[in-house]
Motif scaffolding. Structure first.
Motif, PDB file in Angstrom:
ATOM      1  N   MET A 270      -8.600 -40.970  15.054  1.00 49.29           N
ATOM      2  CA  MET A 270      -7.171 -40.756  14.968  1.00 49.29           C
ATOM      3  C   MET A 270      -6.614 -41.175  13.609  1.00 49.29           C
ATOM      4  O   MET A 270      -5.697 -40.571  13.105  1.00 49.29           O
ATOM      5  CB  MET A 270      -6.454 -41.540  16.069  1.00 49.29           C
ATOM      6  N   ALA A 271      -7.157 -42.216  13.020  1.00 50.27           N
ATOM      7  CA  ALA A 271      -6.631 -42.723  11.750  1.00 50.27           C
ATOM      8  C   ALA A 271      -6.801 -41.689  10.636  1.00 50.27           C
ATOM      9  O   ALA A 271      -7.728 -40.890  10.648  1.00 50.27           O
ATOM     10  CB  ALA A 271      -7.332 -44.013  11.372  1.00 50.27           C
ATOM     11  N   VAL A 272      -5.890 -41.721   9.704  1.00 51.66           N
ATOM     12  CA  VAL A 272      -5.970 -40.861   8.526  1.00 51.66           C
ATOM     13  C   VAL A 272      -6.089 -41.758   7.300  1.00 51.66           C
ATOM     14  O   VAL A 272      -5.893 -42.964   7.370  1.00 51.66           O
ATOM     15  CB  VAL A 272      -4.727 -39.935   8.411  1.00 51.66           C
ATOM     16  N   GLU A 273      -6.404 -41.143   6.171  1.00 48.19           N
ATOM     17  CA  GLU A 273      -6.574 -41.897   4.930  1.00 48.19           C
ATOM     18  C   GLU A 273      -5.434 -41.564   3.979  1.00 48.19           C
ATOM     19  O   GLU A 273      -5.022 -40.413   3.860  1.00 48.19           O
ATOM     20  CB  GLU A 273      -7.910 -41.494   4.295  1.00 48.19           C
ATOM     21  N   VAL A 274      -4.902 -42.577   3.323  1.00 49.15           N
ATOM     22  CA  VAL A 274      -3.890 -42.371   2.296  1.00 49.15           C
ATOM     23  C   VAL A 274      -4.621 -42.111   0.991  1.00 49.15           C
ATOM     24  O   VAL A 274      -5.498 -42.873   0.609  1.00 49.15           O
ATOM     25  CB  VAL A 274      -2.978 -43.615   2.148  1.00 49.15           C
ATOM     26  N   ARG A 275      -4.277 -41.011   0.327  1.00 54.80           N
ATOM     27  CA  ARG A 275      -4.946 -40.713  -0.940  1.00 54.80           C
ATOM     28  C   ARG A 275      -3.935 -40.246  -1.968  1.00 54.80           C
ATOM     29  O   ARG A 275      -2.884 -39.705  -1.617  1.00 54.80           O
ATOM     30  CB  ARG A 275      -6.048 -39.681  -0.751  1.00 54.80           C
ATOM     31  N   GLU A 276      -4.264 -40.455  -3.238  1.00 51.74           N
ATOM     32  CA  GLU A 276      -3.383 -40.038  -4.329  1.00 51.74           C
ATOM     33  C   GLU A 276      -3.786 -38.648  -4.792  1.00 51.74           C
ATOM     34  O   GLU A 276      -4.969 -38.340  -4.923  1.00 51.74           O
ATOM     35  CB  GLU A 276      -3.450 -41.020  -5.493  1.00 51.74           C
TER      36      GLU A 276
END
Length: 102
Positions: free
Chosen positions: A1-7
């Motif tokens: 379920m978790a997502v990743e924060v990316r630039e």
């Protein structure tokens, strides 16, 4: 379920927002509230699914800042299939951000 924060950069943003739900955080590396929001977004990412969470450096992506009408940082915009759904300025807390994502 978790997502990743990316630039990402402005060009990647234009492609990404076309499909699906995307939360974009326009930030500056020299901004204290922006840094705090970065920690909040990482926490939000652990609690949500079905959304991309990305950050865009305000100072390094002037064309994207102008294109999306971002006047200050931090500014978060939620897009759904290419359409802006909601926008907030300033440091926000986790419950409000999760509510924005819907």
């Amino acid at each position: 379920m978790a997502v990743e924060v990316r630039e990402i950069n402005g060009e990647e943003l234009d492609q990404l927002v076309k499909q699906g739900k995307v939360l974009v955080d326009f930030y500056s590396k020299t901004c204290g509230p922006c840094k705090m929001l970065g920690f909040v977004l990482k926490d939000v990412a652990k609690s949500v699914g079905g959304v991309e969470i990305v950050t865009v450096d305000f100072d390094a992506n002037k064309e994207a800042v102008e294109k999306y009408g971002v006047e200050s940082y931090p500014t978060m915009i939620v897009f759904n299939d290419g359409q802006e759904v909601t926008r907030v300025k300033g440091l926000q807390q986790k419950p409000k951000i999760i509510n924005m994502i819907g």
